[in-house]
Write a protein that holds these residues in place. Structure first.
Motif, short mmCIF file in Angstrom:
data_model
loop_
_atom_site.label_atom_id
_atom_site.label_comp_id
_atom_site.label_asym_id
_atom_site.label_seq_id
_atom_site.Cartn_x
_atom_site.Cartn_y
_atom_site.Cartn_z
N ASN A 123 0.97 -0.86 -0.37
CA ASN A 123 0.01 -0.14 0.15
C ASN A 123 1.14 1.38 -0.10
O ASN A 123 0.11 2.48 -0.46
N GLU A 124 2.02 1.41 0.57
CA GLU A 124 3.19 2.45 0.93
C GLU A 124 3.63 2.40 0.03
O GLU A 124 4.30 3.96 -0.88
N HIS A 125 3.94 2.04 -0.79
CA HIS A 125 4.36 2.22 -2.30
C HIS A 125 3.88 1.68 -3.94
O HIS A 125 4.24 1.81 -5.15
N ASN A 126 2.24 1.47 -3.49
CA ASN A 126 1.68 1.21 -4.47
C ASN A 126 1.63 0.01 -5.82
O ASN A 126 0.94 0.30 -6.31
N VAL A 127 1.70 -0.49 -4.64
CA VAL A 127 1.93 -1.88 -5.11
C VAL A 127 0.79 -2.62 -5.46
O VAL A 127 -0.03 -2.96 -4.49
N ASP A 128 0.55 -3.44 -7.10
CA ASP A 128 -0.76 -4.05 -7.33
C ASP A 128 -0.37 -5.80 -6.88
O ASP A 128 0.85 -6.26 -7.09
N PRO A 129 -0.82 -5.94 -5.17
CA PRO A 129 -0.45 -7.26 -4.72
C PRO A 129 -0.71 -8.59 -5.77
O PRO A 129 0.01 -9.35 -6.36
N ALA A 130 -1.03 -8.58 -6.77
CA ALA A 130 -1.34 -9.39 -8.05
C ALA A 130 -0.19 -10.11 -8.90
O ALA A 130 0.30 -10.40 -9.94
N ALA A 131 0.33 -8.74 -9.48
CA ALA A 131 1.75 -8.94 -10.05
C ALA A 131 2.80 -8.41 -8.97
O ALA A 131 3.02 -9.67 -9.86
N VAL A 132 2.61 -8.85 -7.49
CA VAL A 132 3.83 -9.88 -6.86
C VAL A 132 3.97 -11.54 -6.88
O VAL A 132 2.58 -12.45 -6.73
N LYS A 133 4.35 -12.40 -7.21
CA LYS A 133 4.85 -13.17 -6.81
C LYS A 133 5.10 -13.35 -5.66
O LYS A 133 6.13 -13.60 -4.85
N GLY A 134 4.56 -14.55 -5.34
CA GLY A 134 4.55 -15.26 -3.69
C GLY A 134 5.55 -16.11 -3.47
O GLY A 134 5.45 -17.60 -3.98
N THR A 135 6.18 -16.44 -2.54
CA THR A 135 7.50 -17.71 -2.65
C THR A 135 6.87 -18.19 -1.43
O THR A 135 7.91 -19.04 -1.02
N GLY A 136 5.89 -18.12 -0.50
CA GLY A 136 5.72 -18.37 0.90
C GLY A 136 4.98 -19.44 0.84
O GLY A 136 4.47 -20.15 -0.84
#
Length: 407
Positions: A123-136
């Motif tokens: 939210n702080e950096h206006n990043v779309d969560p869907a664009a981030v690849k999760g490694t967890g």
């Protein structure tokens, strides 16, 4: 069996803390002694681990919440298994549904699963969560995943700017971006202590300069043998610690502290070494430096530096201290006036080594020189003792044999 997750018992000097990061979320499996939550105080970050194998049942205190010593922050269920993802609950689902479930679990469609810390950073950096690849687990997006995405975006921006002529500046001319973030507890505590030191102490600073050539020649001659023998590099800090220890023995008032209207003289030398970290300036303490060898000092400094960067210094390692050394020279500082670390009455500031023309026996010689600064509390130390103390350190550094011979 459900048990309470409590904040650790804080020392008397720590009134409250703050939930920094939950490393596990409700329903996630934990193994015994696995890190589940970080508690940040104004001095250190305290790690809370799982009491047994099981799962996090409930989070009562969220990240950023203020807590007190021993307060319940969550609930843990020992022996329980992790909750099964909803996508895999139907065993008899048709093949096409199973394919959809696998796609969803991998994070290629649907909403990304974010930890609270990751969502906050996104939210702080206006990043779309869907664009981030999760490694967890189950494609969960961690804070580190979001940070990697942000760093990658910053790296690609200059290249994109060169190749794309389309303007991407959408803000009005003259508009300037600001970012407001709250102080960490550690930095707020540092600010309070520094202001208090300036307001409550009669602080003065005296300066001198020292010829570093003898120390540099000594280090050059023995650094390989020293590292081979002790497994650690020979630096200047350990030599200054030993020189300061000898000077403190000769001028005990610099090693003393003020407690109300009492002057407390310490029969030992515990020297704090200022270490810069991402969270702020911390001062871990070398205990009984009179009994430590150069190798012991170097090993301890390396250990403290590593712990400071990882935020794992304990309160005990930063408590006490009768004198402090701060080396601003590693950052290029040529001269400064260090601030006292209360209740101590003296702090030594080291600075950058720089070659300068010096007059030696009537001739101009280029020598590697360092400015030294001693800030002291004039309520306890007179100017005469402060100057003599700094001269003693200068003489010991310029002639290291004096340390061995005690002259």
């Amino acid at each position: 069996m459900s048990t309470e997750i409590k904040a650790p018992v804080f020392p008397e000097s720590v009134a409250e803390g703050e939930v920094a990061t939950w490393h596990k979320q409700p329903g996630e499996a934990c193994t015994r002694d696995e890190l589940i939550v970080d508690i940040e105080t104004d001095k250190v970050v305290i790690e809370v681990v799982a009491p047994a194998d099981g799962v996090i049942e409930e989070i009562i205190k969220n990240e950023g919440d203020t807590i007190v010593s021993g307060e319940v922050i969550g609930r843990f269920k020992a022996g329980a298994a992790a909750s099964a993802p909803a996508e895999t609950s139907a065993e008899a689902a048709p093949a096409e549904d199973a394919a959809d479930q696998d796609e969803s679990a991998s994070g290629s469609s649907g909403d990304a699963i974010l930890s609270p810390a990751a969502r906050k950073l996104a939210n702080e950096h206006n990043v779309d969560p869907a664009a981030v690849k999760g490694t967890g687990k189950d494609g969960r997006v961690s804070k580190e995943d979001v940070q990697r995405h942000i760093d990658a975006a910053k790296t690609s921006q200059p290249a994109a700017a060169k190749s794309a002529a389309a303007p991407e500046v959408s803000v009005a001319a003259g508009e300037r971006v600001e970012k407001r973030v709250p102080m960490t507890r550690l930095r707020a505590s540092i600010a309070k202590r520094l202001v208090s030191a300036q307001q409550n102490a009669a602080m003065l600073t005296t300066f001198n300069e020292v010829n570093m050539k003898p120390l540099m020649d000594l280090r050059k001659q023995y650094k390989d043998a020293f590292e081979k023998r002790h497994g650690v590099k020979l630096g200047f800090m350990s030599l200054f610690v030993k020189a300061a220890t000898e000077a403190l023995k000769r001028y005990p008032m610099v090693n003393a502290s003020i407690d109300g209207t009492d002057m407390v003289y310490h029969g030992y030398q515990d020297i704090g070494v200022a270490v810069s970290s991402d969270r702020g300036l911390v001062v871990p303490v070398l205990r009984d430096t009179d009994a430590m060898g150069l190798a012991d000092v170097e090993k301890k400094i390396v250990e403290y530096g590593t712990k400071a960067r990882e935020g794992k210094l304990s309160i005990e390692e930063m408590t006490g201290g009768t004198f402090t050394i701060s080396n601003g020279g590693v950052f290029g500082s040529l001269m400064s006036t260090p601030i006292l670390n209360p209740p101590q009455t003296g702090i030594l500031g080291m600075h950058k080594i720089q070659e300068r023309p010096m007059a030696v026996n009537g001739e101009v010689v280029i020598l590697p020189m360092m400015y030294l600064a001693l800030s002291y509390d004039h309520r306890m130390i007179d100017g005469k003792e402060a100057v003599q103390f700094l001269v003693a350190i200068k003489e010991l550094v310029e002639d290291p044999a004096r340390i061995l011979l005690d002259v």
